[in-house]
Write a protein that holds these residues in place. Structure first.
Motif, PDB file in Angstrom:
ATOM      1  N   LYS A  14      35.613  28.180  30.607  1.00  0.00           N
ATOM      2  CA  LYS A  14      35.466  28.801  31.722  1.00  0.00           C
ATOM      3  C   LYS A  14      34.909  27.751  32.701  1.00  0.00           C
ATOM      4  CE  LYS A  14      34.524  31.720  35.050  1.00  0.00           C
ATOM      5  NZ  LYS A  14      35.582  32.376  36.049  1.00  0.00           N
ATOM      6  N   TRP A  15      33.882  27.298  32.122  1.00  0.00           N
ATOM      7  CA  TRP A  15      33.476  26.102  33.086  1.00  0.00           C
ATOM      8  C   TRP A  15      34.082  24.918  33.488  1.00  0.00           C
ATOM      9  CZ3 TRP A  15      32.067  20.724  32.017  1.00  0.00           C
ATOM     10  CH2 TRP A  15      31.349  20.161  32.951  1.00  0.00           C
ATOM     11  N   LEU A  16      35.102  24.403  32.490  1.00  0.00           N
ATOM     12  CA  LEU A  16      36.006  23.402  32.965  1.00  0.00           C
ATOM     13  C   LEU A  16      36.923  23.858  33.922  1.00  0.00           C
ATOM     14  CD1 LEU A  16      36.902  22.126  29.560  1.00  0.00           C
ATOM     15  CD2 LEU A  16      35.824  20.933  30.943  1.00  0.00           C
ATOM     16  N   VAL A  17      37.601  25.337  33.741  1.00  0.00           N
ATOM     17  CA  VAL A  17      38.390  25.799  34.775  1.00  0.00           C
ATOM     18  C   VAL A  17      37.986  25.780  36.214  1.00  0.00           C
ATOM     19  CG1 VAL A  17      39.613  28.033  35.321  1.00  0.00           C
ATOM     20  CG2 VAL A  17      39.635  27.099  33.133  1.00  0.00           C
ATOM     21  N   GLU A  18      36.494  26.153  36.091  1.00  0.00           N
ATOM     22  CA  GLU A  18      36.003  26.378  37.335  1.00  0.00           C
ATOM     23  C   GLU A  18      35.726  24.932  38.349  1.00  0.00           C
ATOM     24  OE1 GLU A  18      32.364  28.345  37.520  1.00  0.00           O
ATOM     25  OE2 GLU A  18      33.200  30.433  37.385  1.00  0.00           O
ATOM     26  N   LYS A  19      35.684  23.973  37.335  1.00  0.00           N
ATOM     27  CA  LYS A  19      35.689  22.437  37.673  1.00  0.00           C
ATOM     28  C   LYS A  19      36.831  21.936  37.884  1.00  0.00           C
ATOM     29  CE  LYS A  19      31.156  22.644  37.597  1.00  0.00           C
ATOM     30  NZ  LYS A  19      30.376  22.570  38.959  1.00  0.00           N
ATOM     31  N   ILE A  54      37.102  37.384  31.628  1.00  0.00           N
ATOM     32  CA  ILE A  54      37.423  35.679  31.233  1.00  0.00           C
ATOM     33  C   ILE A  54      38.341  35.637  30.209  1.00  0.00           C
ATOM     34  CG2 ILE A  54      35.974  33.784  30.580  1.00  0.00           C
ATOM     35  CD1 ILE A  54      35.256  34.742  33.408  1.00  0.00           C
ATOM     36  N   MET A  55      38.118  36.557  29.062  1.00  0.00           N
ATOM     37  CA  MET A  55      38.884  36.060  27.951  1.00  0.00           C
ATOM     38  C   MET A  55      40.528  36.555  28.453  1.00  0.00           C
ATOM     39  SD  MET A  55      36.534  37.952  25.004  1.00  0.00           S
ATOM     40  CE  MET A  55      37.924  37.485  23.523  1.00  0.00           C
ATOM     41  N   SER A  56      40.650  37.499  29.213  1.00  0.00           N
ATOM     42  CA  SER A  56      42.005  37.693  29.707  1.00  0.00           C
ATOM     43  C   SER A  56      42.723  36.419  30.522  1.00  0.00           C
ATOM     44  CB  SER A  56      42.170  38.833  30.453  1.00  0.00           C
ATOM     45  OG  SER A  56      41.766  40.111  29.679  1.00  0.00           O
ATOM     46  N   SER A  57      41.868  35.955  31.315  1.00  0.00           N
ATOM     47  CA  SER A  57      42.420  35.068  32.045  1.00  0.00           C
ATOM     48  C   SER A  57      42.605  33.709  31.130  1.00  0.00           C
ATOM     49  CB  SER A  57      41.038  34.443  33.076  1.00  0.00           C
ATOM     50  OG  SER A  57      40.072  33.801  32.720  1.00  0.00           O
ATOM     51  N   GLN A  58      41.959  33.461  29.981  1.00  0.00           N
ATOM     52  CA  GLN A  58      42.130  32.660  28.873  1.00  0.00           C
ATOM     53  C   GLN A  58      43.129  32.826  28.103  1.00  0.00           C
ATOM     54  OE1 GLN A  58      38.503  30.783  27.445  1.00  0.00           O
ATOM     55  NE2 GLN A  58      37.337  30.793  29.373  1.00  0.00           N
ATOM     56  N   LYS A  59      43.871  34.045  28.025  1.00  0.00           N
ATOM     57  CA  LYS A  59      44.991  34.446  27.338  1.00  0.00           C
ATOM     58  C   LYS A  59      44.604  34.655  26.041  1.00  0.00           C
ATOM     59  CE  LYS A  59      48.298  32.324  30.318  1.00  0.00           C
ATOM     60  NZ  LYS A  59      48.395  33.687  31.270  1.00  0.00           N
ATOM     61  N   MET A  60      43.425  35.116  25.781  1.00  0.00           N
ATOM     62  CA  MET A  60      42.632  35.489  24.511  1.00  0.00           C
ATOM     63  C   MET A  60      42.863  36.753  24.046  1.00  0.00           C
ATOM     64  SD  MET A  60      39.150  33.326  24.858  1.00  0.00           S
ATOM     65  CE  MET A  60      38.643  33.832  22.887  1.00  0.00           C
ATOM     66  N   LEU A  61      43.277  37.503  25.046  1.00  0.00           N
ATOM     67  CA  LEU A  61      43.495  39.179  24.695  1.00  0.00           C
ATOM     68  C   LEU A  61      44.866  39.476  24.962  1.00  0.00           C
ATOM     69  CD1 LEU A  61      40.249  40.632  26.097  1.00  0.00           C
ATOM     70  CD2 LEU A  61      40.602  39.870  24.040  1.00  0.00           C
ATOM     71  N   GLN A  62      45.605  40.331  24.057  1.00  0.00           N
ATOM     72  CA  GLN A  62      46.887  40.551  24.037  1.00  0.00           C
ATOM     73  C   GLN A  62      47.065  41.998  24.720  1.00  0.00           C
ATOM     74  OE1 GLN A  62      49.257  38.279  23.649  1.00  0.00           O
ATOM     75  NE2 GLN A  62      47.422  36.849  23.210  1.00  0.00           N
ATOM     76  N   GLY A  63      46.029  42.926  24.321  1.00  0.00           N
ATOM     77  CA  GLY A  63      46.275  44.049  24.701  1.00  0.00           C
ATOM     78  C   GLY A  63      45.207  44.575  25.854  1.00  0.00           C
TER      79      GLY A  63
END
Length: 308
Positions: free
Chosen positions: A147-152, A289-298
């Protein structure tokens, strides 16, 4: 009469033994301060006071906790919010039974990306191409760092992530097996004192969040079959939490015993803030956050994964 009394006593003893066997539970956590409330409840006899014979079990990688719960190797575990949500999203029938820790300014400052000697990290883009060890891919520290990397403005795919357990971080960073480890206290102080490297970023402090770090979870089947045990567990954790937050001597002793760290090292920094009450809305940020990182499917219904 004596024979009848003896029979009655033996029956009572057998019943008591059966009851004790039913109240025995094993609680699995990694070597962090986040399960300090359970550690305190064991060491201070709080679980026993509430009728539970509890044992703490050390788990190397946080992402292994859901499987340990479902295999009944442990009955209650301390997964990070992210590991729990990903496990539920993957079809594992787990429920949250009590809160453990939440993020706050003090604990956030104790989370870092620790860089081995020979490398210099001055800004987020310097992590590109580096091999970064995380205590569980998809676990709390890993997801926060992404998340931090994306924000940076840094593409997380440009960083090579691998799993490294907390207890082995010092050896792996020393050998150069990884360039960076995502760590928390007391491991940061341990590596710093050993001259193994420097802090490259205090990424959690920059994110400045207050959501849950770790909470206690169980399988739905076990929790629904053992409502009285869950009730006693919650009561013990609620009693232990203020000790974690206010008594450094007792909390440090319990943490040092479980994590096998020196008491002086553990005392060097306060444990993460213990919060026994967990609310479903507290996990909403993690889902985003997890959805934005495509960690959740449903789609996860938080009301269903919170045990009433």
């Amino acid at each position: 009469m004596n024979r009848l009394m003896a029979t009655a006593v033996l029956a009572a003893m057998s019943f008591a033994s059966a009851a004790n066997a039913q109240t025995r539970i094993q609680i699995g956590c990694t070597a962090t301060t986040d399960c300090a409330s359970a550690m305190i409840a064991v060491d201070e006899g709080i679980f026993k006071k509430h009728g539970l014979d509890a044992e703490m079990i050390l788990i190397g990688i946080n992402s292994n906790i859901p499987a340990a719960i479902l295999s009944n190797s442990i009955q209650i575990g301390g997964p990070t919010s992210t590991v729990f949500l990903q496990a539920v999203d993957g079809g594992l029938d787990l429920v949250a039974v009590a809160g453990a820790t939440i993020m706050n300014p003090v604990s956030n400052a104790n989370i870092t990306a620790f860089v081995r000697n020979g490398l210099t990290i001055k800004e987020p883009k310097d992590f590109v191409g580096k091999k970064v060890g995380a205590p569980g891919l998809g676990a709390f520290l890993h997801v926060l760092f992404v998340k931090w990397l994306v924000e940076k403005g840094v593409d997380p795919k440009s960083v090579n992530f691998v799993e490294v357990t907390f207890p082995t971080m010092a050896d792996i960073i020393k050998s150069g097996g990884v360039d960076v480890v995502l760590a928390a206290e007391p491991f940061i102080s341990r590596m710093t004192n050993a001259g193994l490297g420097t802090v490259g970023a205090r990424y959690a402090a920059e994110l400045n969040r207050t959501e849950p770090v770790i909470f206690y979870a169980a399988s739905r089947e076990w929790a629904e079959k053992n409502p009285e045990i869950v009730k006693k567990f919650r009561a013990a954790i609620a009693e232990a939490a203020p000790i974690v937050n206010n008594d450094r001597e007792k909390s440090a002793a319990a943490i040092a015993k479980f994590t096998k760290q020196s008491i002086d090292l553990v005392k060097a920094s306060p444990p993460n803030q213990s919060e026994p009450v967990l609310k479903s809305e507290q996990l909403a940020w993690w889902i985003d956050i997890m959805s934005s990182q495509k960690m959740l499917q449903g789609t996860i219904d938080l009301n269903k994964v919170m045990l009433k």
